[in-house]
Design a protein around this motif. Structure first.
Motif, PDB file in Angstrom:
ATOM      1  N   SER A   1     -36.032  41.120  28.557  1.00  0.00           N
ATOM      2  CA  SER A   1     -36.106  39.951  27.716  1.00  0.00           C
ATOM      3  C   SER A   1     -34.728  39.210  27.252  1.00  0.00           C
ATOM      4  O   SER A   1     -34.104  39.047  27.867  1.00  0.00           O
TER       5      SER A   1
ATOM      6  N   CYS B   1     -42.467  40.461  26.886  1.00  0.00           N
ATOM      7  CA  CYS B   1     -41.508  40.054  26.418  1.00  0.00           C
ATOM      8  C   CYS B   1     -41.306  38.948  26.679  1.00  0.00           C
ATOM      9  O   CYS B   1     -40.359  38.403  25.162  1.00  0.00           O
TER      10      CYS B   1
ATOM     11  N   SER C   1     -40.445  37.412  22.576  1.00  0.00           N
ATOM     12  CA  SER C   1     -39.398  36.983  21.964  1.00  0.00           C
ATOM     13  C   SER C   1     -39.044  35.472  21.539  1.00  0.00           C
ATOM     14  O   SER C   1     -38.377  35.240  20.536  1.00  0.00           O
TER      15      SER C   1
END
Length: 315
Positions: free
Chosen positions: A249, A286, A290
């Motif tokens: 991430s 990911c 984020s």
């Protein structure tokens, strides 16, 4: 006529009231002032569907809402051609989220309409849905008693109509009892894609480590099933066709992680819809998660999957 496989997101929608950051619980009868607050449509399925909207994915939410003002707020958020929001007489379910330091949080939830949402309402919403070739994500089934009870038959119906079934179960209210573990194993057997977080996998298997949990569940997966394990700030891993994949991430200071896993689901499914392989789908999940949770309050602006994928993990 478009040939893009649509994504059906089936499950819970409710109101989320979020506040923080709170370090210590206050004494009874006192008042605490929080620095941050947000009110938004929530629930794991609705969270995923909203991010899919922002990604411009061909998708729709099959869910329910109460007949109160909050229910109308949910219905107004999902008015696309593939959205199906059933209205259930009575109040809409509400979750109160309190944010703590270190990205921890506590939830207080009211039952409301979610206790009345069942497979019959889902089937009604799917009557005219283009399921053949579609991705169908059943999200948050453990949050709705009626869906928990008949989820297996719903998944079988979805498969029979040509859908690729995905499951993100959430956490069972009574914990990972023997019955809930068995039910989850049955759901996995019907799924082409399993989206689960690391804590859920540890709870389901009873293993002490994530490596042991994956080793335990891997032999039970059908050959065509993709297992995705979401690991929060540590990224995500996947098993597919006897191969393992991992994605990290992007690094960021984030205090409101609510809905991160749901945003990951949207990124993964949007990438799959666009024809990307498992490794790229993992990276997309990911990157999208984020991007979504960095904004507080949550943004509604468009997200561009190619741009997010090209950024990779360089942030």
């Amino acid at each position: 006529m478009t040939t893009t496989r649509p994504i059906a997101v089936i499950g819970n929608a409710n109101l989320d009231l979020i506040g923080g950051v709170l370090s210590d619980w206050p004494d009874r009868g006192t008042e605490v002032f929080l620095d941050h607050a947000d009110s938004r449509v929530g629930g794991s399925a609705a969270n995923t569907a909203l991010v899919l909207q922002r990604l411009g994915a061909r998708s729709g939410l099959i869910a329910s809402a109460g007949t109160d003002t909050v229910g109308q707020m949910i219905a107004d958020a999902f008015t696309g051609p593939l959205d199906r929001i059933a209205r259930i007489a009575g109040p809409t379910s509400v979750s109160f989220g309190v944010l703590h330091p270190g990205s921890e949080r506590s939830f207080f939830s009211t039952p409301g309409h979610l206790d009345s949402f069942d497979v019959g309402q889902v089937r009604s919403g799917l009557k005219d849905w283009p399921l053949n070739g579609a991705y169908a994500l059943v999200s948050g089934a453990f949050a709705m008693p009626g869906l928990t009870e008949d989820c297996l038959s719903l998944m079988a119906d979805l498969k029979a109509q040509g859908a690729r079934v995905a499951i993100d179960p959430g956490w069972p209210g009574d914990g990972w009892t023997v019955a809930m573990r068995g039910l989850m194993q049955d759901w996995i057997a019907q799924s082409a894609l399993v989206l689960i977080n690391d804590k859920e996998l540890l709870g389901m298997t009873g293993a002490d480590t994530l490596k042991a949990a994956i080793s335990e569940i891997a032999p039970t997966l059908a050959k065509e099933t993709v297992l995705v394990v979401k690991c929060g700030p540590n990224g995500a891993i996947a098993l597919a066709n006897d191969q393992s994949f991992a994605a990290s991430s992007p690094k960021a200071e984030i205090f409101d992680t609510i809905g991160a896993g749901d945003a990951f689901n949207a990124g993964y499914l949007a990438a799959a819809q666009a024809g990307h392989d498992v490794a790229s789908c993992l990276s997309a999940g990911c990157a999208v998660a984020s991007a979504v949770i960095r904004a507080f309050p949550r943004a509604k602006t468009a997200l561009h999957l190619p741009e997010l994928l090209s950024q990779g993990t360089s942030e």
